[in-house]
Write a protein that holds these residues in place. Structure first.
Motif, PDB file in Angstrom:
ATOM      1  N   SER A 289       0.858  -1.189   0.000  1.00 45.69           N
ATOM      2  CA  SER A 289       0.000   0.000   0.000  1.00 45.69           C
ATOM      3  C   SER A 289       0.890   1.233   0.000  1.00 45.69           C
ATOM      4  O   SER A 289       2.069   1.160   0.316  1.00 45.69           O
ATOM      5  CB  SER A 289      -0.924   0.010   1.216  1.00 45.69           C
ATOM      6  OG  SER A 289      -0.176   0.065   2.401  1.00 45.69           O
ATOM      7  N   ALA A 290       0.283   2.366  -0.393  1.00 42.67           N
ATOM      8  CA  ALA A 290       1.062   3.600  -0.473  1.00 42.67           C
ATOM      9  C   ALA A 290       0.149   4.798  -0.275  1.00 42.67           C
ATOM     10  O   ALA A 290      -1.064   4.714  -0.455  1.00 42.67           O
ATOM     11  CB  ALA A 290       1.776   3.713  -1.815  1.00 42.67           C
ATOM     12  N   SER A 291       0.786   5.899   0.078  1.00 40.30           N
ATOM     13  CA  SER A 291       0.108   7.181   0.205  1.00 40.30           C
ATOM     14  C   SER A 291       1.020   8.228  -0.434  1.00 40.30           C
ATOM     15  O   SER A 291       2.206   8.285  -0.113  1.00 40.30           O
ATOM     16  CB  SER A 291      -0.128   7.487   1.685  1.00 40.30           C
ATOM     17  OG  SER A 291      -0.712   8.742   1.832  1.00 40.30           O
TER      18      SER A 291
ATOM     19  N   LEU B 190       2.598   3.117  -9.120  1.00 33.82           N
ATOM     20  CA  LEU B 190       3.263   4.110  -8.270  1.00 33.82           C
ATOM     21  C   LEU B 190       4.168   5.018  -9.104  1.00 33.82           C
ATOM     22  O   LEU B 190       4.150   6.241  -8.933  1.00 33.82           O
ATOM     23  CB  LEU B 190       4.075   3.385  -7.194  1.00 33.82           C
ATOM     24  CG  LEU B 190       4.276   4.082  -5.881  1.00 33.82           C
ATOM     25  CD1 LEU B 190       2.969   4.550  -5.280  1.00 33.82           C
ATOM     26  CD2 LEU B 190       4.995   3.180  -4.911  1.00 33.82           C
TER      27      LEU B 190
ATOM     28  N   LYS C 292       5.593  10.851   0.355  1.00 33.90           N
ATOM     29  CA  LYS C 292       5.374   9.497  -0.145  1.00 33.90           C
ATOM     30  C   LYS C 292       5.616   8.516   0.999  1.00 33.90           C
ATOM     31  O   LYS C 292       6.623   8.613   1.691  1.00 33.90           O
ATOM     32  CB  LYS C 292       6.349   9.218  -1.296  1.00 33.90           C
ATOM     33  CG  LYS C 292       6.304   7.810  -1.829  1.00 33.90           C
ATOM     34  CD  LYS C 292       7.340   7.660  -2.945  1.00 33.90           C
ATOM     35  CE  LYS C 292       7.482   6.246  -3.389  1.00 33.90           C
ATOM     36  NZ  LYS C 292       8.525   6.083  -4.403  1.00 33.90           N
ATOM     37  N   GLU C 293       4.678   7.614   1.178  1.00 31.74           N
ATOM     38  CA  GLU C 293       4.819   6.575   2.199  1.00 31.74           C
ATOM     39  C   GLU C 293       4.407   5.254   1.565  1.00 31.74           C
ATOM     40  O   GLU C 293       3.313   5.143   1.016  1.00 31.74           O
ATOM     41  CB  GLU C 293       3.923   6.889   3.390  1.00 31.74           C
ATOM     42  CG  GLU C 293       4.070   5.920   4.528  1.00 31.74           C
ATOM     43  CD  GLU C 293       3.183   6.290   5.703  1.00 31.74           C
ATOM     44  OE1 GLU C 293       2.689   5.359   6.352  1.00 31.74           O
ATOM     45  OE2 GLU C 293       2.989   7.482   5.955  1.00 31.74           O
ATOM     46  N   VAL C 294       5.290   4.258   1.615  1.00 29.64           N
ATOM     47  CA  VAL C 294       5.016   2.963   0.988  1.00 29.64           C
ATOM     48  C   VAL C 294       5.213   1.866   2.020  1.00 29.64           C
ATOM     49  O   VAL C 294       6.225   1.839   2.721  1.00 29.64           O
ATOM     50  CB  VAL C 294       5.959   2.718  -0.221  1.00 29.64           C
ATOM     51  CG1 VAL C 294       5.718   1.346  -0.831  1.00 29.64           C
ATOM     52  CG2 VAL C 294       5.791   3.801  -1.263  1.00 29.64           C
ATOM     53  N   GLN C 295       4.228   0.974   2.117  1.00 28.02           N
ATOM     54  CA  GLN C 295       4.353  -0.221   2.955  1.00 28.02           C
ATOM     55  C   GLN C 295       4.474  -1.409   2.015  1.00 28.02           C
ATOM     56  O   GLN C 295       3.559  -1.664   1.221  1.00 28.02           O
ATOM     57  CB  GLN C 295       3.124  -0.425   3.864  1.00 28.02           C
ATOM     58  CG  GLN C 295       2.985   0.600   4.960  1.00 28.02           C
ATOM     59  CD  GLN C 295       2.246   1.838   4.507  1.00 28.02           C
ATOM     60  OE1 GLN C 295       1.363   1.779   3.671  1.00 28.02           O
ATOM     61  NE2 GLN C 295       2.618   2.983   5.036  1.00 28.02           N
ATOM     62  N   GLU C 296       5.600  -2.098   2.115  1.00 28.56           N
ATOM     63  CA  GLU C 296       5.807  -3.262   1.262  1.00 28.56           C
ATOM     64  C   GLU C 296       4.896  -4.379   1.725  1.00 28.56           C
ATOM     65  O   GLU C 296       4.646  -4.542   2.914  1.00 28.56           O
ATOM     66  CB  GLU C 296       7.266  -3.718   1.325  1.00 28.56           C
ATOM     67  CG  GLU C 296       8.220  -2.734   0.685  1.00 28.56           C
ATOM     68  CD  GLU C 296       9.641  -3.244   0.680  1.00 28.56           C
ATOM     69  OE1 GLU C 296       9.880  -4.397   1.106  1.00 28.56           O
ATOM     70  OE2 GLU C 296      10.519  -2.498   0.232  1.00 28.56           O
TER      71      GLU C 296
ATOM     72  N   ILE D  37      -3.758   2.416  -2.864  1.00 20.69           N
ATOM     73  CA  ILE D  37      -2.961   3.640  -2.992  1.00 20.69           C
ATOM     74  C   ILE D  37      -3.878   4.831  -2.737  1.00 20.69           C
ATOM     75  O   ILE D  37      -4.935   4.942  -3.354  1.00 20.69           O
ATOM     76  CB  ILE D  37      -2.311   3.773  -4.394  1.00 20.69           C
ATOM     77  CG1 ILE D  37      -1.452   2.550  -4.708  1.00 20.69           C
ATOM     78  CG2 ILE D  37      -1.475   5.050  -4.469  1.00 20.69           C
ATOM     79  CD1 ILE D  37      -0.889   2.532  -6.118  1.00 20.69           C
TER      80      ILE D  37
END
Length: 183
Positions: A45-47, A102, A114-118, A137
């Motif tokens: 997920s990402a923001s 992304l 930018k924030e990404v959770q693998e 996202i």
């Protein structure tokens, strides 16, 4: 006497052995078989927060991108406050297309956060592709006017002021020469 003591010890041990034998015959054994616990597959997920010159155009481009990847736009809101457009989108794509989505979103403009959770991918042999898009996202778009008009205006001011200065210098030299030759 020693013989009696040993015989008594043998009888005691034989009684204990008989007791344990009867207990084992009446014992209940319970066996429970459970499948090995599978590790949960967690999608990435990402923001993102992105500054773009045309918010409405970027929203349409993102919708087209998500549709092209077989994803889903869960929510899209567009607002105007103090003359500036902003938008918030919540979308889902398949985990396999997450990185591509992304990169495309980052290419929309200038990324301010930018924030990404693998995620945790399935192991070989487990379910390969989910039935629905699962990688979430969240995108925030804010209107960011390009700086080039300000740069062009600054260059124009420098050219005009420089032109006047140069013109004054040339005119001064002309009159200086003319008055020097006239005398």
């Amino acid at each position: 006497r020693e013989l009696a003591r040993v015989r008594s010890e043998i009888e005691r041990l034989q009684g204990q052995l008989n007791f344990l034998k009867r207990r084992v015959e009446l014992a209940t054994i319970t066996v429970a078989l459970v499948p090995p616990q599978q590790e949960a597959v967690v999608p990435p997920s990402a923001s993102l927060a992105v500054g773009v010159p045309d918010v409405a155009g970027s929203v349409e481009a993102i919708k087209a991108l998500v549709a092209g990847l077989g994803g889903v736009v869960d929510r899209a809101s567009l607002s105007v406050k103090d003359g500036k457009e902003t938008a918030r989108l919540s979308l889902r794509v398949f985990g396999a297309q997450f990185d591509q989505a992304l990169r495309s979103l980052e290419g929309q403009g200038k990324v301010s956060s930018k924030e990404v959770q693998e995620g945790k991918a399935p192991k070989d042999g487990e379910a390969a592709r989910p039935k629905e898009p699962d990688a979430r996202i969240e995108v925030s778009l804010a209107e960011k006017k390009p700086r080039w008009p300000a740069v062009v205006a600054l260059i124009a001011v420098v050219v005009v002021v420089g032109g006047f200065a140069f013109g004054g210098y040339v005119t001064g030299r002309y009159w200086a020469r003319r008055s020097g030759t006239a005398s």
